[in-house]
Scaffold this motif. Sequence first.
Motif, short mmCIF file in Angstrom:
data_model
loop_
_atom_site.label_atom_id
_atom_site.label_comp_id
_atom_site.label_asym_id
_atom_site.label_seq_id
_atom_site.Cartn_x
_atom_site.Cartn_y
_atom_site.Cartn_z
N GLU A 1 -17.62 -6.63 76.28
CA GLU A 1 -17.27 -8.01 75.89
C GLU A 1 -16.92 -8.14 74.40
O GLU A 1 -16.45 -9.20 73.98
CB GLU A 1 -18.45 -8.94 76.19
N LEU B 1 -13.66 -9.62 73.28
CA LEU B 1 -13.52 -10.99 73.79
C LEU B 1 -14.38 -11.94 72.98
O LEU B 1 -14.01 -13.08 72.71
CB LEU B 1 -13.92 -11.04 75.27
N VAL C 1 -14.01 -16.06 73.30
CA VAL C 1 -13.88 -16.35 74.73
C VAL C 1 -15.25 -16.83 75.22
O VAL C 1 -16.27 -16.23 74.86
CB VAL C 1 -13.43 -15.08 75.50
N ALA D 1 -19.28 -17.08 79.93
CA ALA D 1 -19.13 -16.88 81.39
C ALA D 1 -17.84 -16.12 81.69
O ALA D 1 -17.82 -15.21 82.53
CB ALA D 1 -19.13 -18.23 82.08
N GLU D 2 -16.79 -16.48 80.98
CA GLU D 2 -15.48 -15.83 81.17
C GLU D 2 -15.56 -14.37 80.73
O GLU D 2 -14.99 -13.48 81.38
CB GLU D 2 -14.46 -16.58 80.32
N ARG D 3 -16.28 -14.15 79.63
CA ARG D 3 -16.45 -12.78 79.10
C ARG D 3 -17.15 -11.90 80.13
O ARG D 3 -16.74 -10.79 80.40
CB ARG D 3 -17.31 -12.82 77.83
N LYS D 4 -18.21 -12.46 80.70
CA LYS D 4 -19.00 -11.68 81.66
C LYS D 4 -18.16 -11.36 82.90
O LYS D 4 -18.20 -10.24 83.41
CB LYS D 4 -20.27 -12.44 82.04
N ALA D 5 -17.41 -12.36 83.36
CA ALA D 5 -16.58 -12.14 84.55
C ALA D 5 -15.57 -11.01 84.30
O ALA D 5 -15.37 -10.14 85.15
CB ALA D 5 -15.85 -13.44 84.89
N ARG D 6 -14.96 -11.01 83.11
CA ARG D 6 -13.97 -9.97 82.77
C ARG D 6 -14.65 -8.61 82.66
O ARG D 6 -14.09 -7.60 83.11
CB ARG D 6 -13.28 -10.35 81.44
N GLU E 1 -15.31 -7.31 86.06
CA GLU E 1 -14.02 -6.91 86.64
C GLU E 1 -13.64 -5.50 86.14
O GLU E 1 -13.21 -4.64 86.92
CB GLU E 1 -12.98 -7.90 86.12
#
Lengths: 349, 267
Positions: A100, A103, A108, A111-116, A119
Motif C-alpha cells: 500500500e 498508494l 488513497v 479501504a481502497e488501498r487494502k482492496a488494491r 487484488e
Amino acid sequence: MGDMPILRINALTKTFDDFTALHAIDLNVHDGEFLAIVGPSGCGKTTLIRLMVGMEEPSDGAIWLRDQRIDEVPANKRPTCMVFQSLALFPHRTVGQNIEFPLKLRKVPAAERKARALELLALLRLPEDYYGKRIDQCSGGERQRVALARALAFDPEILFFDEPLSALDYRLRKTLEKELRELHLRTGKTFVYITHSLEEAMVMSDRIAIMRAGRFEQIAPGAEIYARPSSTFVAEFMGEVNLFDVSANAGDLTLSGRAAGQFSGQQGTLMIRPESLRILAPEEAAEVAVSGTVTAEYLLGSRIQYAITTAGDKSVTVEVLRENGIDGGPGTPVRIGCGASACHLIAEA
Amino acid sequence: MKTGKFAHAALVFYGILVLAFLYLPLVSVGFASVSKARYLSFPIRKYSTDWYGKAVESDTVRDLLFLSLKVAGIVTLLAMVMGFFGALAFARYQWRYRKLFQKLILLPIFFPQTVLGLALLMWFNAIGVIPSWKTAVVAHLVWIAPIATLVIAIRAYSFDPALEEAARDMGANTWETLREVTIPLLMPGVVSAGLFAFLLSWGNFPLSLFTTGADSTLPEWLYAKMVSGYSPLVPTVGMLSVAASAVLLALGLTAPWLLRSLRKMRS
C-alpha cells in the motif's frame, strides 16, 4: 508491443571523476516490451538503470519519456518504478503496508488501498492472509512477489528491475523467471530488466541489449543475437561458441559448396555454435568440415559435449544428442561438420 | 567447545568474582541506607527504613530530584535530536568533510570531563553567561551528544540505502522519506541513545560540579554531604537514584515488547 518508443535515450553519458561509466549511448524502449539489458559486472548497466529512474543525474545527453524530457525530473516525480536488487522491502511494515505504500503517498483512502493490495496479492499468487504478515516471515520467493506487487501498486509507465533474482537459488529463479514473463504478458506493461545472466534475459525478454564497457554492443531479439552476433564479444557472451579466423584460410576448416562461396577469402571470424556441429560419417560430405581427435567428453543430461582438438591444435566444442554420440571416448579421431546456414560471419574491424 | 570440570568451576568462580567486584559497593550503600545509626559503620546493628520516609518527605531531596530530572530530561531530548541528524551525517550520506566530521564529533568523549567542565566554565564566564542548571544542560550535551550520535550511527550503518531510494522512487519527498522510512528504522537506535543520554546525564558529577553554579544536581549534593554533614539520608538518596536508573533501564529494555503487546491488543 507497440513500435512507438515509450522511452528514448539520446547520447547519454555518465562520468564519475575521471571514469566514464556510459559513453554517449542511445536506446529506444518500445511501449509494452520486455527489454533485458545484459552485460558483465562493471559494464555500466546499473548506472544506466539508476539514470533512467532518476537516482543519478546524467553528465550529458537526454532521456525522454514519451514527449517529456525527464532526465532533470527528480526520481519521486517520475511515473516509473524500480524493483531493487535487495528488493528494498520496508522491514518495519507488514506485507500489506508495503504494497500500500505508494498508494498511501497518493492519499488513497485506506479501504481502497487494502482492496488494491489484496487484488495484487491474488495477482502474484500470494494468499490473502499474507496481508498482515511481517516481511521477515516471508521466504525469498514470497518477498520477490511482494516487491513486485508493491511496484505494480504504483502503476508505473515503465517497471525497472535491477537484478532482483540474483540472490535466489537456481530452482526458485527458474520458477520466478517464468512467472515474471507471464506477469508481463498479463499486465502489458513495459519492463526493463537489468541482469548479468544471459539465461534470464533469453527466457523473459522480447529484446536483449548487450552492454560492454559503457556501450551497447548489440540490441536485438535474443534468438537473433544468438544466431547472428555482431561481435566476437557478443558471440562468446551468448554462450559456448567456436570461432574460426576465415581470413587465414579458415584454419583447419574445409569449406565447400555454398560455404566456400560465402566465406572463402572474407575478412572476419566464422562462428559456429557447438549444437550446430554434428559428428560426420567417414565418407559424409559437409559444406563446413574439420577433422580432429576427441580430448574430453562431458555428459549434459540428454546431450553430450565433446572437446575436439584439430590438427592445427585448435579446440572445438561439439554438442550432440546422446544417441548421436561417437563410439569410443577420448583419443578417438573424428570428423565434424555442418551446413553453411549454421555459420555466421562476424566481420569485425 | 565443551569445558572440563575444573575449567567450568574456574569460570563460575571468575564470574562470581567479577559480579562481586561490580555490585558489592552498591550493595554496601544499600545496607548503609537501611542502618538506624547516624554514622556509617559496619556491621550494621539496627535496621530501619525511616530514612526512606524522610527522603520522600524532604523538600531538598524533592528539589534535587526535580532539577536532576529536568537536566537529564532536556539533555535526553536534545541529544536524541542532535544524535539523529549527526548519525545521518556520520553514517548515511557521503559529503566532502565527512571523515573529518567523524573524527571531530567523537573527540569530546575522550576529553577528561573535569577539563571539559573547566573549559566550559571559563567559556561561559568569557561570554558573560551565569552558570546555572541551563549551562549544565549545555555542558552535558557537549559530552553526551557525541555518544548519542555514535549509538544511532551504529544503527544507521546497518540501514540499506536502497530503502530510502525505494521510497523516493515510489513518490515520497524528503520529509515523507524521513517520516515513513528513516525515522522508524533508526528509532531503536534513537531510543537506545536516549537511554544512554538520560543515564549519563542523571549520574554525571564532574561536568555538573563546574557548570551548575548556584544550582545543584543529585550527584553534587551526594558528594557535598559525603564530605561534610553525612547522614543515612545520603545512601538512601543514592539508592533512590539507582532505583530510578534501574526502572528507566527496565522500561527501555521492555519497551519494544510492551509496544508490540499494545499493538496486538489494539488490533
